[in-house]
Design a protein around this motif. Sequence first.
Motif, short mmCIF file in Angstrom:
data_model
loop_
_atom_site.label_atom_id
_atom_site.label_comp_id
_atom_site.label_asym_id
_atom_site.label_seq_id
_atom_site.Cartn_x
_atom_site.Cartn_y
_atom_site.Cartn_z
N THR A 18 30.22 55.97 -5.25
CA THR A 18 29.17 56.88 -5.72
C THR A 18 29.69 58.28 -6.00
O THR A 18 29.17 58.97 -6.89
CB THR A 18 28.02 56.94 -4.70
OG1 THR A 18 28.54 57.29 -3.41
CG2 THR A 18 27.32 55.59 -4.61
N TYR A 25 31.52 57.90 -9.37
CA TYR A 25 30.63 57.53 -10.47
C TYR A 25 29.21 57.99 -10.14
O TYR A 25 28.37 57.20 -9.73
CB TYR A 25 30.67 56.01 -10.71
CG TYR A 25 32.02 55.53 -11.18
CD1 TYR A 25 32.32 55.48 -12.54
CD2 TYR A 25 33.01 55.15 -10.27
CE1 TYR A 25 33.56 55.06 -13.00
CE2 TYR A 25 34.26 54.73 -10.70
CZ TYR A 25 34.52 54.69 -12.07
OH TYR A 25 35.76 54.29 -12.51
N PRO A 26 28.94 59.28 -10.30
CA PRO A 26 27.62 59.83 -9.91
C PRO A 26 26.46 59.29 -10.73
O PRO A 26 25.30 59.51 -10.35
CB PRO A 26 27.81 61.33 -10.12
CG PRO A 26 28.95 61.47 -11.07
CD PRO A 26 29.85 60.32 -10.79
N ASP A 27 26.75 58.60 -11.83
CA ASP A 27 25.66 58.02 -12.63
C ASP A 27 25.12 56.74 -12.00
O ASP A 27 24.10 56.20 -12.47
CB ASP A 27 26.12 57.74 -14.06
CG ASP A 27 27.34 56.83 -14.11
OD1 ASP A 27 28.21 56.96 -13.22
OD2 ASP A 27 27.43 56.00 -15.04
N LEU A 28 25.79 56.21 -10.97
CA LEU A 28 25.29 55.03 -10.27
C LEU A 28 24.25 55.50 -9.25
O LEU A 28 24.58 55.97 -8.16
CB LEU A 28 26.43 54.28 -9.58
CG LEU A 28 27.53 53.73 -10.50
CD1 LEU A 28 28.64 53.10 -9.67
CD2 LEU A 28 26.97 52.71 -11.48
N LEU A 29 22.99 55.37 -9.59
CA LEU A 29 21.92 55.97 -8.81
C LEU A 29 21.10 54.98 -8.00
O LEU A 29 20.17 55.38 -7.30
CB LEU A 29 20.99 56.76 -9.75
CG LEU A 29 21.65 57.90 -10.52
CD1 LEU A 29 20.66 58.56 -11.46
CD2 LEU A 29 22.24 58.93 -9.56
N THR A 30 21.40 53.68 -8.10
CA THR A 30 20.65 52.67 -7.35
C THR A 30 21.61 51.64 -6.78
O THR A 30 22.75 51.49 -7.25
CB THR A 30 19.63 51.94 -8.25
OG1 THR A 30 20.35 51.20 -9.26
CG2 THR A 30 18.67 52.92 -8.91
N SER A 89 22.58 49.16 -9.44
CA SER A 89 23.62 49.61 -10.37
C SER A 89 25.01 49.54 -9.73
O SER A 89 25.99 49.23 -10.41
CB SER A 89 23.32 51.02 -10.87
OG SER A 89 23.42 51.97 -9.80
#
Length: 700
Positions: free
Chosen positions: A64, A67-72, A75
Amino acid sequence: MPSTSVIRLLSKALQQAGGGAPRRLYCTKGFFKSPHRAATTSSATSPKFDGTSDITSTPIPEITDAYPDLLTHRSIHQFSLEQPDEFWGRLAKSRLEWQEEFSTVTDHDFKNSHFRWFPEGKLNVSVNCVDRHARRHPDRVALIWEKDEPGQQEYVTYKQLQDDVCRVANVLRDSGVKKGDRVALYLPVSPLAVASMLACTRIGAIHSVVFAGFSAEALASRIKDAGAETVITADQAVRGGKVIELKKVVDEAVAKCSSIKRVFVGMRTGAKVNMGPKDISLDEAASRASTQCSPSVQGAEDLLFLLYTSGSTGSPKGVVHSTAGYLLYAAVTHKHAFDYRDGDVFGCVADIGWITGHSYVVYGPLANGATTVLFESTPTYPNPGRYWDTVSRLGITHFYCAPTALRLLLRYEDEWVQRYDRSSLRVLGSVGEPLNHEAWHWFNDLVGEKRCDLVDTWWQTETGGIMLSPRPSSPGAPILPGMPMRPMFGMRPVLCGTDGKEIPENGVDGALCVGSVWPGIARTVYGDHKRYIDTYMAPYPGYYFSGDGAHRDKDGHYHITGRMDDVINVTGHRLGTAEVEDAITEHEEVAEVAVVGYPHDVKGEGVFAFMVLKEETHSTNEEITADLKKLVRSQIAGYAVPDVFLVCSGLPKTRSGKIMRRILRKIASGKPEELGDISTLADPSVVEAIVNAHAALPKK
């Protein structure tokens, strides 16, 4: 002077938590005794988990943060499937200590079923499980040995365990055990067993742990198949108040194995045992050995251990696990399936002779620097409250056991649970077979007081670690009774139909396969790669075939329906035995049941139910049978109602608790003369009682 055990000889006095003077450890007949209880962790130096994670149930910052765009959670799981090299590569670099870094994460040859992970990397398992934690937290408790007699628990710190491992490793190395040699272990659940496993990894030897309850013939067959030259055993074992003559069994087995050059004998009870020319006192040898032992440099794909598992037919299979992939998967699944946090006390009560003991008593917890419990006794010794007494005394936060044990304890009054403080518990776990609804609710509602996560896990010896489990998940995601529900990171479960093709829809049944690769997958069957391919890869090309059937519900959650070879074909309907068993155990007076198929003149196959009732029943057998017929009819269908219900005093089980349905199928078919060898069962006398009860049934 009283004699001392190998573990006592290998250890310094345990430091009080938070520092202070060492405590004296007193030893009698090979046991070290501590007069005072030690704290189980160095919690003063362990940061407390604040419980915050708005993405997944257990934080995974390596992914996480990068890759801060992985929010769930969804994902993150999808990322683990789509970019396995990036996902597992980051975890491997973060969570393992390498002697030489890897450049390649995965290298697979699907056509020939060869799977490699981190192939250029080099590391040592004992360094990862012991040394790195001993450097940072030398006084943290690594092992709590819950001996057979309650109240005799012993504590081993990471520094002590490091000394133990090095001494045993030096003894092995000095006696001629080399890198790549196979070493058979036949030991009780004890610090000596853990030290011996890790000592093998220290010098690059391959251990093969054999459950210390198997017969001499079973032990000999595994020694021969592995080509082992060395055995490590103990004088005796103690379990459930009974003494087991380990050394005598080993002597009988070794007499049949010309390959054996040396037998190391540790001390558990101090009993006098026969010592022949190949026998070496491990206590005496270890007392002279150094606590310094340079770790061997192991390739990531070097063999770590063999573990023999029974197939539905044929000889036992020596399942092979390699070094880095297995260790990483055991560590990751231990942390994320159970939400392990620094300072927890992890209580898995499995024997070290089985894969659960390997992955979740030894390797997973120790790789994570945890405090892990070694449970030597049985669920009912000296009374049915033993588990919960242990939880209370040791402050266990995680309790992981088999449905067989839960169904056994269901037969007793709730007071055996309620009399003990279970407030330390945070996570409950189940492993080994489908957990029926009644046992799930008993475990969840009574034992866990409806406040613990209950992770009903599905996995196999061949997978190395947990594959399906309610956690990890979105934070606070619901947990449904009686099903493992969700895939682990990197796991893509697939249901296949009879045509061998994937069934993509929800609300369907099928053969449970895996459509992805993961680090913990077994690499082969020792000496028989064709058997590996034929068993796991050939039935559904392109997938790993588990041998189990499963149902995927409308929401995509998975429920295990039982072994595919336990499917009964009744008047053209395919019926999973676990489904019928689950319905029957809903009855309040049924403790346990095993359902099998048997030849039927009209239906093709009939359904036969062998059941054990609870100790206190208020209905006649006829009334219970009538209730059960209505119950099965209402919950499944008329064709699922068993043709025969046979009340038994017990069911035939292996010493690991697995019900031997092969034996029950022979009895139900009226072929008791074809039962074969039953000597390895936990209680062979149960079979005779069932045969007699079957013979007394009215003839139709």
